[in-house]
Write a protein that holds these residues in place. Structure first.
Motif, short mmCIF file in Angstrom:
data_model
loop_
_atom_site.label_atom_id
_atom_site.label_comp_id
_atom_site.label_asym_id
_atom_site.label_seq_id
_atom_site.Cartn_x
_atom_site.Cartn_y
_atom_site.Cartn_z
N ASP A 15 0.84 -1.20 0.00
CA ASP A 15 0.00 0.00 0.00
C ASP A 15 0.87 1.25 0.00
OD1 ASP A 15 -2.73 0.03 -0.23
OD2 ASP A 15 -3.12 0.31 1.91
N SER A 16 1.90 1.24 0.84
CA SER A 16 2.81 2.37 0.93
C SER A 16 3.54 2.60 -0.40
CB SER A 16 3.82 2.12 2.05
OG SER A 16 4.84 3.08 2.04
N SER A 49 2.53 1.66 -3.33
CA SER A 49 1.53 2.07 -4.31
C SER A 49 1.24 3.57 -4.19
CB SER A 49 0.25 1.27 -4.11
OG SER A 49 -0.76 1.73 -4.97
N GLU A 50 1.14 4.07 -2.95
CA GLU A 50 0.89 5.49 -2.74
C GLU A 50 2.05 6.32 -3.27
OE1 GLU A 50 -0.02 6.11 1.36
OE2 GLU A 50 -1.88 4.96 1.25
N ARG A 51 3.26 5.86 -3.07
CA ARG A 51 4.43 6.58 -3.58
C ARG A 51 4.38 6.64 -5.10
NH1 ARG A 51 9.72 4.38 -0.35
NH2 ARG A 51 9.15 5.15 1.70
N ASP A 60 1.75 6.50 -6.97
CA ASP A 60 0.65 7.37 -7.37
C ASP A 60 1.06 8.84 -7.36
OD1 ASP A 60 -0.99 5.21 -7.71
OD2 ASP A 60 -2.06 5.47 -5.79
N PHE A 61 1.96 9.24 -6.45
CA PHE A 61 2.38 10.62 -6.33
C PHE A 61 3.68 10.90 -7.09
CE2 PHE A 61 -0.23 10.16 -2.43
CZ PHE A 61 -1.20 11.10 -2.75
N ASP A 108 6.56 9.81 -6.41
CA ASP A 108 7.73 9.79 -5.53
C ASP A 108 8.54 8.54 -5.80
OD1 ASP A 108 6.80 12.07 -4.37
OD2 ASP A 108 5.93 11.07 -2.61
#
Length: 68
Positions: free
Chosen positions: A53-54, A56-58, A60-61, A63
């Protein structure tokens, strides 16, 4: 309430159940071992899910992970 001594039939019933008690204790030990293994696997899966999840969030942004 009065305490009575066990009869011969009651003694035989108790003796006859010893193998069943031993079998049930073994079954319980196996079930407890399996439960411990399952709980450990669920814990690992939860941590893997959080990590993915972490990541994936990176992504998405836009990063990028820090290089060490």
């Amino acid at each position: 309430m009065t305490m009575s001594t066990p009869t011969a039939v009651e003694d035989n019933d108790r003796t006859a159940t010893h193998p069943e008690i031993a079998r049930l204790k073994q079954e319980l030990a196996r079930a407890n071992k399996r439960l411990t293994t399952t709980e450990a696997a669920l814990d690992i899966m939860g941590k893997a899910h959080a990590l993915l999840d972490s990541l994936s969030e990176r992504a998405d942004f836009g990063d990028k992970p820090n290089k060490r």
